[in-house]
Design an enzyme around this catalytic site. Sequence first.
Site, PDB file in Angstrom:
ATOM      1  N   LYS A   1      22.524  -6.191   5.076  1.00  0.00           N
ATOM      2  CA  LYS A   1      23.324  -6.682   3.789  1.00  0.00           C
ATOM      3  C   LYS A   1      23.790  -5.347   3.093  1.00  0.00           C
ATOM      4  CE  LYS A   1      23.991  -9.583   0.582  1.00  0.00           C
ATOM      5  NZ  LYS A   1      25.096  -8.921   0.132  1.00  0.00           N
TER       6      LYS A   1
ATOM      7  N   LYS B   1      16.529   0.371   0.218  1.00  0.00           N
ATOM      8  CA  LYS B   1      16.406  -0.234  -1.125  1.00  0.00           C
ATOM      9  C   LYS B   1      16.094  -1.709  -1.050  1.00  0.00           C
ATOM     10  CE  LYS B   1      20.301   0.411  -3.379  1.00  0.00           C
ATOM     11  NZ  LYS B   1      21.774   0.206  -3.766  1.00  0.00           N
TER      12      LYS B   1
ATOM     13  N   LYS C   1      26.520  -1.157   5.226  1.00  0.00           N
ATOM     14  CA  LYS C   1      27.451  -0.771   4.357  1.00  0.00           C
ATOM     15  C   LYS C   1      28.777  -0.686   5.081  1.00  0.00           C
ATOM     16  CE  LYS C   1      27.298   0.422  -0.211  1.00  0.00           C
ATOM     17  NZ  LYS C   1      26.801  -0.283  -1.062  1.00  0.00           N
TER      18      LYS C   1
ATOM     19  N   THR D   1      23.684  -5.143 -11.543  1.00  0.00           N
ATOM     20  CA  THR D   1      23.294  -3.959 -11.297  1.00  0.00           C
ATOM     21  C   THR D   1      22.937  -3.040 -12.679  1.00  0.00           C
ATOM     22  OG1 THR D   1      24.612  -3.888  -9.296  1.00  0.00           O
ATOM     23  CG2 THR D   1      23.841  -1.770 -10.271  1.00  0.00           C
TER      24      THR D   1
ATOM     25  N   ASN E   1      31.908  -1.178 -13.117  1.00  0.00           N
ATOM     26  CA  ASN E   1      31.220  -2.490 -13.417  1.00  0.00           C
ATOM     27  C   ASN E   1      29.884  -2.334 -13.729  1.00  0.00           C
ATOM     28  OD1 ASN E   1      30.640  -5.595 -13.121  1.00  0.00           O
ATOM     29  ND2 ASN E   1      29.474  -4.682 -11.271  1.00  0.00           N
TER      30      ASN E   1
ATOM     31  N   SER F   1      22.418 -10.847  -5.084  1.00  0.00           N
ATOM     32  CA  SER F   1      23.048 -11.426  -3.666  1.00  0.00           C
ATOM     33  C   SER F   1      22.227 -11.947  -2.987  1.00  0.00           C
ATOM     34  CB  SER F   1      23.767  -9.958  -3.246  1.00  0.00           C
ATOM     35  OG  SER F   1      24.862  -9.526  -3.672  1.00  0.00           O
TER      36      SER F   1
END
Length: 415
Positions: free
Chosen positions: A67, A91, A103, A187, A218, A349
């Site tokens: 992810k 993470k 990523k 986030t 953001n 997510s």
Amino acid sequence: MGKELTKARKRLTNAARFIDVDDILLDQLSYPKQTLSATLPVRMDDGSMRLFKAWRCRYNELLGPTKGGVRYHPDVCLDEVITMAFWMTCKCALAGLPFGGAKGGVCVDISELSPYECERLTRAYARAFDILTDPNTDIPAPDINTGEQTMAWLADEIKVLRNRHVEAAVTGKPVAIGGVAGRTEATGEGALCVLEALADAFGLTERHHTVALQGFGNAGRNFARAAREAGFQITAVADASGGVICPDGIDLDKLENHIEETGGVSGFADGNNASAATNEEVLTSECDVLAPAAIANQITEDNASDIRAKVILEIANGPTAAEADPILEEKGVKLIPDILANAGGVTVSYFEWVQNMRHLRQSRDKIMTDLRERMKHNAQSVLQTANKKEITLREAAYVKALERLQEASAARGHR
């Protein structure tokens, strides 16, 4: 192995000193499982053709499908993509999510592209990495300069390629096509939850503590809004265009209007006590909490000794260089590591992925309640480990991640 990945891995190997870790696991985490490079041909609006370099890295899948976000930035490179995928591995493990880390990135300055060109670029990315993208293999999400619209184009191109809807193959989508309410704010909201969960331990129990924010995208913008509502005072803000310092507190509504009109923080004036500032001046301004929310390596061995914050909340990925850690520790600055502080995005997510896999829909209230509970639990767990082992929060965060990866490795028979 790239320079940035080498530095990032040192933090993991440092944490391994505090627990019994199998060498085979450390070997597995030394290099990515799979990395693909591609050149994306994109037709411009004027009929010309441009080529863009792109990458996707699936670092480790011990805990589940990989992810991670897709970043559009002119400085994106292979080393950065692999390093961010490594961080995502740690993470997700720390957050207790059934995901490995991944990523993606495209080397592009999106300010040079029209919306139609951005769409063609995104669809080209989907085609280039279609072999990976799947709900049970690799799941892209938003990152710097990508958002709901980008994910909508990505999801739609996957539908075209597969000739069927595959909702769970992409997260961060608009609610209208399977996204979840709250993903955009996740986030920033999650970072505030972590800060509040650790407030007592850091002596931040009273209201009106000050925050300096470096980065107003953001994540930074949503953190600022949430922090203001929680009683924090935003006294400094910087973005790529410049910054402003106002000891009396910045009116965020006026700042956002200014950014909407001019494209950046530079030139903003809010009262007689506001002054223009550079990115470096915002980082070293006097505040209770410094929240770097832009890009990596902003706090380095060159400026770490000038940091005047009591607490650093890492909202960006890797904003503090490894060489700066011991300097900050010596100064007594408390640091909340990125793999803990900014996990709100991947957590929501995960909620979206579960919702899509089960064909369910959840309310924003349910999503945000679950997010806050998870972020608070993770923060307290890391703090307990830090206190028990008498180590830093960063070391404790990597210890927790290693423990979960070790359990998965042993269960799969990798001992």
